[in-house]
Structures are given as structure tokens and as C-alpha cells.
Design a protein around this motif. Sequence first.
Motif, short mmCIF file in Angstrom:
data_model
loop_
_atom_site.label_atom_id
_atom_site.label_comp_id
_atom_site.label_asym_id
_atom_site.label_seq_id
_atom_site.Cartn_x
_atom_site.Cartn_y
_atom_site.Cartn_z
N VAL A 30 1.39 15.34 -1.23
CA VAL A 30 2.61 15.99 -0.74
C VAL A 30 3.48 14.99 0.01
CG1 VAL A 30 3.53 17.83 0.71
CG2 VAL A 30 1.43 18.21 -0.61
N THR A 31 2.88 14.23 0.91
CA THR A 31 3.62 13.32 1.77
C THR A 31 2.75 12.11 2.11
OG1 THR A 31 4.67 15.23 2.83
CG2 THR A 31 4.99 13.11 3.90
N VAL A 32 3.39 10.97 2.32
CA VAL A 32 2.72 9.76 2.81
C VAL A 32 3.49 9.28 4.04
CG1 VAL A 32 2.09 7.38 2.31
CG2 VAL A 32 1.92 9.11 0.51
N ARG A 33 2.75 8.97 5.11
CA ARG A 33 3.35 8.47 6.35
C ARG A 33 2.59 7.25 6.83
NH1 ARG A 33 2.18 13.66 6.78
NH2 ARG A 33 0.23 13.06 7.79
N GLY A 34 3.21 6.51 7.74
CA GLY A 34 2.47 5.44 8.38
C GLY A 34 3.29 4.19 8.59
N ALA A 35 2.59 3.12 8.97
CA ALA A 35 3.21 1.82 9.19
C ALA A 35 2.14 0.77 9.01
CB ALA A 35 3.81 1.74 10.59
N GLY A 36 2.51 -0.37 8.42
CA GLY A 36 1.54 -1.42 8.19
C GLY A 36 0.38 -0.91 7.35
N LEU A 37 -0.82 -1.35 7.70
CA LEU A 37 -2.01 -0.91 6.96
C LEU A 37 -2.61 0.35 7.58
CD1 LEU A 37 -3.77 -4.27 6.02
CD2 LEU A 37 -2.87 -2.52 4.45
N TRP A 38 -1.77 1.35 7.72
CA TRP A 38 -2.16 2.63 8.31
C TRP A 38 -1.39 3.71 7.61
CZ3 TRP A 38 -1.38 4.30 14.10
CH2 TRP A 38 -2.44 5.12 14.49
N LEU B 166 0.82 -1.21 0.00
CA LEU B 166 0.00 0.00 0.00
C LEU B 166 0.86 1.26 0.00
CD1 LEU B 166 -2.69 1.53 0.33
CD2 LEU B 166 -2.47 1.20 2.81
N HIS B 167 1.86 1.30 0.85
CA HIS B 167 2.69 2.50 0.94
C HIS B 167 3.51 2.71 -0.34
CE1 HIS B 167 2.07 3.93 5.09
NE2 HIS B 167 1.70 2.67 5.30
N ALA B 168 3.95 1.62 -0.95
CA ALA B 168 4.68 1.74 -2.23
C ALA B 168 3.78 2.35 -3.30
CB ALA B 168 5.21 0.38 -2.67
N ARG B 169 2.52 1.90 -3.34
CA ARG B 169 1.59 2.46 -4.32
C ARG B 169 1.30 3.93 -4.03
NH1 ARG B 169 -2.23 0.28 -7.45
NH2 ARG B 169 -2.22 2.45 -8.13
N LEU B 170 1.09 4.25 -2.76
CA LEU B 170 0.77 5.64 -2.41
C LEU B 170 1.92 6.59 -2.72
CD1 LEU B 170 -1.10 5.08 0.97
CD2 LEU B 170 -2.12 5.87 -1.18
#
Length: 405
Positions: free
Chosen positions: A334-342, A321-325
Amino acid sequence: MTTATDTDFIGLEHEHAAHNYHPLPVVVSHGEGAWVTDVSGRRYLDCLAAYSAVNFGHGHPALVAAAKEQLDRITLTSRAFHNDQLGPFVTALAALAGKDMVLPMNTGAEAVESAIKVARAWGYRVKGVPAERATIIVADGNFHGRTTTIISFSNDPDARADFGPYTPGFRSVPYGDPAALEAAIDETTVAVLIEPIQGEAGILVPPADYLPAVRRITSERNVLFIADEIQSGLGRTGATFQCENAGVVPDLYLLGKALGGGIVPVSAVVGNADVLGVLRPGEHGSTFGGNPLAAAVGHAVVDLLATGEYQQRARELGEHLHARLRTLIGRGVVTVRGAGLWAGIDIDPALATGREVCERLMERGVLAKDTHGSTIRLAPPIVVERDDLDWAVDQLEGVLTELGA
């Protein structure tokens, strides 16, 4: 017979329910897995999971079965008597957390309030802080609930304004700044209460060395480290607790939301007897805390987590998910943050507010929620399929294109 529409339900709610929320204009009537259906039969991918309360999806068979079985037996005894579900539940939860004692409550805010009481009692009875002088350090931008005590140490004007006078005994320092935290500690400090990842603030992930520094400082200064894992815990970030990802063990875990499996409210303070053992009979309680139905469902949740399957799934799907975002950065994001499915996603404010993006996502069949201006957050149930995540990101990309990104 006339069939009620979403407008009918929204109208009834608007007229007779207090306006303490601003929901998106969708009326959900059914749910299964990561998907929900509205009253007209349209399906939506749930990318909020009730703020992580539905980590295991809507209607998980094992959780529903546990609830139904217990409903046929007994649902409430109060803690005036023992019940046959509480002991096995707290034993399993303590083992999952690597601790030896559990204080069961109902809501996340109750868990936080309970931890505040425990920390103060520990400070007076164990540490030796003078009576009525205990202080607790919190972080700027925190969200721990909306009770009177909790909003007293919030700096969110929506949660705080016009609800004073406020409860004293708290000091707030910048999140992610261990030097500021250490400087705020004095002889009255009994605890540091923080979210390992700040959820309501926009899924803010602190520097990698922050939680280890908090653990070191609190240990050296004889101060309790209380980790509010109500949103970040129980599989959401790819581990049982986000503290695990940081390699630290707090003195107290605060749990809620997903602990009830999306079926009943269940929360808990989890720690060792040298801290939780300060409570004496009559000093704290809850009529519904530890009730048989809640304990049965909570135990089933712990059993799901004990296999490690959901933690691994959240970790692997989260990486995807984070790679796609991240491919959307510079294209309206502008920015993507998080961990796991968050994930917290900052939208270019020149394009739209977070609310506007969520409304457009809803029109495309994706349910998400905004926070703080142009930030939206994604927290789908851990049972979500990889193809569904790709589809959700495709819809976000489509919305950004519509907005002119």
C-alpha cells in the motif's frame, strides 16, 4: 553425540525465558556482515540489524578488534575511578555531534530516562519552573523504551496496560503537528522529546517542515528540544543524525543501539554544558555506564562514522532500496516510507498480516520484523551489498505473489 536442533533451542527458551518477545522461529548461531547463519547451517540476509544496533554489520573487524584488545586490558572500573578509554570516547562523540559534553549510559531506555532527569533539573535550576511542576511534551505513537516512566507516556496498549500507576509530568500531542505542540507549551514545559522518525510506529516520517518548526518553537519558548536518535541516528538514514537531514540541531541527542556496534550496550545523552552541566556528582549514575570496554567499542564506532563513508553508503543504497520497493505499490504493498536504509512497508491487510509476511520471508532466507498489524520494516546493516538488497526485494515480491497480489 547428538546435535541440538533449532527446535531444541526454541524449546529451552520457551520454557525458561520470560515470554516478553514473540520471535520468529529461527535460531541464529553465527553472523558476518549482513548475513547470519542458523544452527543447521542455513544462511539468512539480516534485514533488521537488531533494530539498527548492528548498523555496521555482524563482526565488523575494526569493532571486534577494539573489543578484543580492551578485553585483554580491563573491562570495568566503575565511575568511582577514571579509566583511559572514557575521556577519548566522549571527546570524539561530542565532536561528531557538534556538542561539548556526553553523559554515557548503557541502554537506549537509560538514555531517555537520563534526559528526562536532565530536562527537569534544567527546568528548575535554569529556567525557573516551580518545584515538582515540570512537564515534557511527547508525541502520540512514540516509542522511547519500556521502563515504567517511559511507558507512562506511551499510547501503545501492549507496552502500557497493567503496568500502572503511571508517572505524571508528560503531555502527548499528535506527531507531525507543530501547532498542537506549540499550543501544549506553558510555563511548566521544560522539553519536547520526539523521534525524528518514529520507528516502532512503522517508520513514520513527519512532514519536511516539522522538525524545523519544532526547533523554532522550542527556541522561542525557552524549551529544550530532545531528539531520540537511538534508532534513526549513527548512519541509518544517510546522515550521522536524521536531524541533519532536516537541517536542525537539537539541544540533546539521545543515542544507543549502533553506538555499541552490536557488541556491547552503549548509550549516551549528548549536548552542551549549559544543559548537561546541570548534573552534580551523586545525582545520576550507572555502574557500567562509561566502562572501558563500552568506551573502546563506542570510540571505534565514532571513528567509522567520522569518515562519512557509512552515511554516504546508507544514502545511496537507501535510494536504490526505496526505488525498488515503490515498484511493489499496488501489487500487495500500500505504502512505502522511510529514509536511507530504513523502510516501513504497509502490506495490503486483505493479503496478510505483517507477521505472516515476515514468516514467509524467513522461509525464503530474509529476516525482517513486523510492527502494528500489516506493516513490516527493513533495516539491513549498512554494509549490505546492492545485489543483496535486490534479492531481498525479489523475495518480498515472491511472497506477495504467493499471497495472490
